[in-house]
Design an enzyme around this catalytic site. Structure first.
Site, PDB file in Angstrom:
ATOM      1  N   LEU A   1      -3.034   3.775  -9.568  1.00  0.00           N
ATOM      2  CA  LEU A   1      -2.290   2.963 -10.528  1.00  0.00           C
ATOM      3  C   LEU A   1      -3.153   1.841 -11.085  1.00  0.00           C
ATOM      4  O   LEU A   1      -3.158   1.584 -12.291  1.00  0.00           O
ATOM      5  CB  LEU A   1      -1.041   2.384  -9.859  1.00  0.00           C
ATOM      6  CG  LEU A   1      -0.189   1.423 -10.694  1.00  0.00           C
ATOM      7  CD1 LEU A   1       0.332   2.092 -11.956  1.00  0.00           C
ATOM      8  CD2 LEU A   1       0.959   0.861  -9.857  1.00  0.00           C
ATOM      9  N   GLY A   2      -3.906   1.170 -10.220  1.00  0.00           N
ATOM     10  CA  GLY A   2      -4.748   0.070 -10.671  1.00  0.00           C
ATOM     11  C   GLY A   2      -5.806   0.504 -11.654  1.00  0.00           C
ATOM     12  O   GLY A   2      -6.050  -0.160 -12.676  1.00  0.00           O
ATOM     13  N   ASP A   3      -6.457   1.636 -11.373  1.00  0.00           N
ATOM     14  CA  ASP A   3      -7.474   2.151 -12.292  1.00  0.00           C
ATOM     15  C   ASP A   3      -6.869   2.463 -13.652  1.00  0.00           C
ATOM     16  O   ASP A   3      -7.429   2.114 -14.694  1.00  0.00           O
ATOM     17  CB  ASP A   3      -8.117   3.416 -11.714  1.00  0.00           C
ATOM     18  CG  ASP A   3      -8.935   3.138 -10.457  1.00  0.00           C
ATOM     19  OD1 ASP A   3      -9.185   1.953 -10.165  1.00  0.00           O
ATOM     20  OD2 ASP A   3      -9.307   4.110  -9.774  1.00  0.00           O
TER      21      ASP A   3
ATOM     22  N   LYS B   1      -7.868  -2.135   3.411  1.00  0.00           N
ATOM     23  CA  LYS B   1      -7.328  -2.863   2.265  1.00  0.00           C
ATOM     24  C   LYS B   1      -6.154  -3.776   2.648  1.00  0.00           C
ATOM     25  O   LYS B   1      -5.717  -4.584   1.837  1.00  0.00           O
ATOM     26  CB  LYS B   1      -6.871  -1.884   1.181  1.00  0.00           C
ATOM     27  CG  LYS B   1      -8.001  -1.058   0.587  1.00  0.00           C
ATOM     28  CD  LYS B   1      -7.466  -0.151  -0.520  1.00  0.00           C
ATOM     29  CE  LYS B   1      -8.559   0.696  -1.145  1.00  0.00           C
ATOM     30  NZ  LYS B   1      -8.042   1.537  -2.251  1.00  0.00           N
TER      31      LYS B   1
ATOM     32  N   GLU C   1     -11.871  -6.749  -8.827  1.00  0.00           N
ATOM     33  CA  GLU C   1     -10.629  -6.400  -9.512  1.00  0.00           C
ATOM     34  C   GLU C   1     -10.551  -7.176 -10.825  1.00  0.00           C
ATOM     35  O   GLU C   1     -11.412  -7.045 -11.663  1.00  0.00           O
ATOM     36  CB  GLU C   1      -9.439  -6.685  -8.601  1.00  0.00           C
ATOM     37  CG  GLU C   1      -9.338  -5.744  -7.398  1.00  0.00           C
ATOM     38  CD  GLU C   1     -10.112  -6.247  -6.189  1.00  0.00           C
ATOM     39  OE1 GLU C   1     -10.234  -5.495  -5.210  1.00  0.00           O
ATOM     40  OE2 GLU C   1     -10.596  -7.389  -6.219  1.00  0.00           O
TER      41      GLU C   1
ATOM     42  N   CYS D   1     -12.761  -8.799   7.902  1.00  0.00           N
ATOM     43  CA  CYS D   1     -12.777  -9.314   6.528  1.00  0.00           C
ATOM     44  C   CYS D   1     -11.413  -9.836   6.110  1.00  0.00           C
ATOM     45  O   CYS D   1     -11.311 -10.838   5.393  1.00  0.00           O
ATOM     46  CB  CYS D   1     -13.246  -8.236   5.552  1.00  0.00           C
ATOM     47  SG  CYS D   1     -12.240  -6.740   5.525  1.00  0.00           S
TER      48      CYS D   1
END
Length: 286
Positions: free
Chosen positions: A14-16, A128, A224, A264
């Site tokens: 979806l983000g792409d 993530k 992003e 992270c």
């Protein structure tokens, strides 16, 4: 005008898809052409804004690959130093400048009785996630203390693999489920701001022109879209997605190339997120 060019959104993320649409429009304008763009999410984009683009369903893409341009991440070239939109610009050979995507907006009033914040806590890989076990619950508690409803718009209430399932915080309003993207867009347009990860729903909130608090150590801050409310702890191991010496393994849910148990994000504290929330609210009240 030149003949129509076929461009296929080879990533179904979806983000792409959200990030790349403005770059496809820009490519079409620069090259004085129309683009047939094949994407899984054609219904959410504002057709009037993207007048150089004909949107098609992803499964309608041409059978022959000889005449198409493909947008995707896994190429021989090194895109570890680029943002998602810059990746598209490199593939399309056009100048890069970040541009916010414009979505279809349908007027639907808020269904909630007071101001609310949308959150999304799930993702497609453990790296993530915000791997601070108490983080989301503390964030929801703090937002409620500030007077907000907190609405979780993830698709799944529980997600992961056997032995490593992730649950949404139990102190928020649960609006999980297989709900249409247009419904998610409506909720985002009516919310005050959004808190999420480096995932598709963060991109959706960004495209709705909402302030986004993004919690992520998996990727570098440039990976992003631009947000002043990015939360990353650069004092620990971070940014494996953007490390050119690391081979990313999509099939390994527990992928952590340095073997540091996702420090992270695990070492992103609630206080670090709270600081960004407070800054965002102060900025909104100016």
């Amino acid at each position: 005008m030149k003949s129509i060019i076929d461009i296929v959104n080879n990533s179904q993320s979806l983000g792409d898809c959200i990030g790349w649409v403005p770059m496809v429009q820009k490519y079409a304008k620069i090259n004085n052409t129309k683009v047939n763009f094949y994407t899984p999410y054609k219904e959410i984009f504002d057709r009037e804004k993207y007048d150089f683009v004909n949107f098609f369903d992803w499964d309608e893409k041409p059978e022959s690959e000889e005449s198409i341009i493909k947008l995707f991440y896994n190429t021989p070239a090194n895109f570890h130093d680029a943002s998602l939109q810059e990746v598209a610009c490199r593939l399309l050979n056009i100048p890069y400048e970040e541009e916010r995507t414009v979505l279809v907006k349908k007027s639907r009033p808020s269904v909630f009785s007071k101001k609310y914040v949308c959150i999304a806590t799930q993702s497609t890989l453990q790296a993530k996630y915000w791997n601070n076990k108490s983080g989301w619950k503390k964030v929801v508690k703090y937002l409620k203390f500030l007077g907000y409803h907190v609405v979780c718009i993830d698709k799944d209430k529980s997600f992961g693999i056997k032995g490593h399932f992730n649950e949404i915080p139990n102190n928020c309003i649960d609006k999980t489920g297989d709900i249409s993207l247009q419904n998610r867009i409506d909720d985002l347009y009516n919310c005050e701001f959004f808190i999420g990860l480096g995932s598709g729903l963060s991109w959706l909130a960004w495209a709705c022109n909402k302030p986004v608090v993004m919690i992520s150590g998996f990727s570098k801050s440039y990976a992003e879209f631009s947000t002043p409310y990015r939360v990353i702890n650069e004092n620990v191991c971070n940014g494996c997605w953007n490390n050119p010496s690391v081979e990313f393994n999509f099939s390994d849910w527990m992928w952590c190339p340095e073997g540091k148990s996702f420090e992270c994000s695990r070492k992103i504290s609630f206080e670090m997120v709270k600081e960004k929330i407070d800054t965002l609210i102060k900025d909104n009240n100016k």
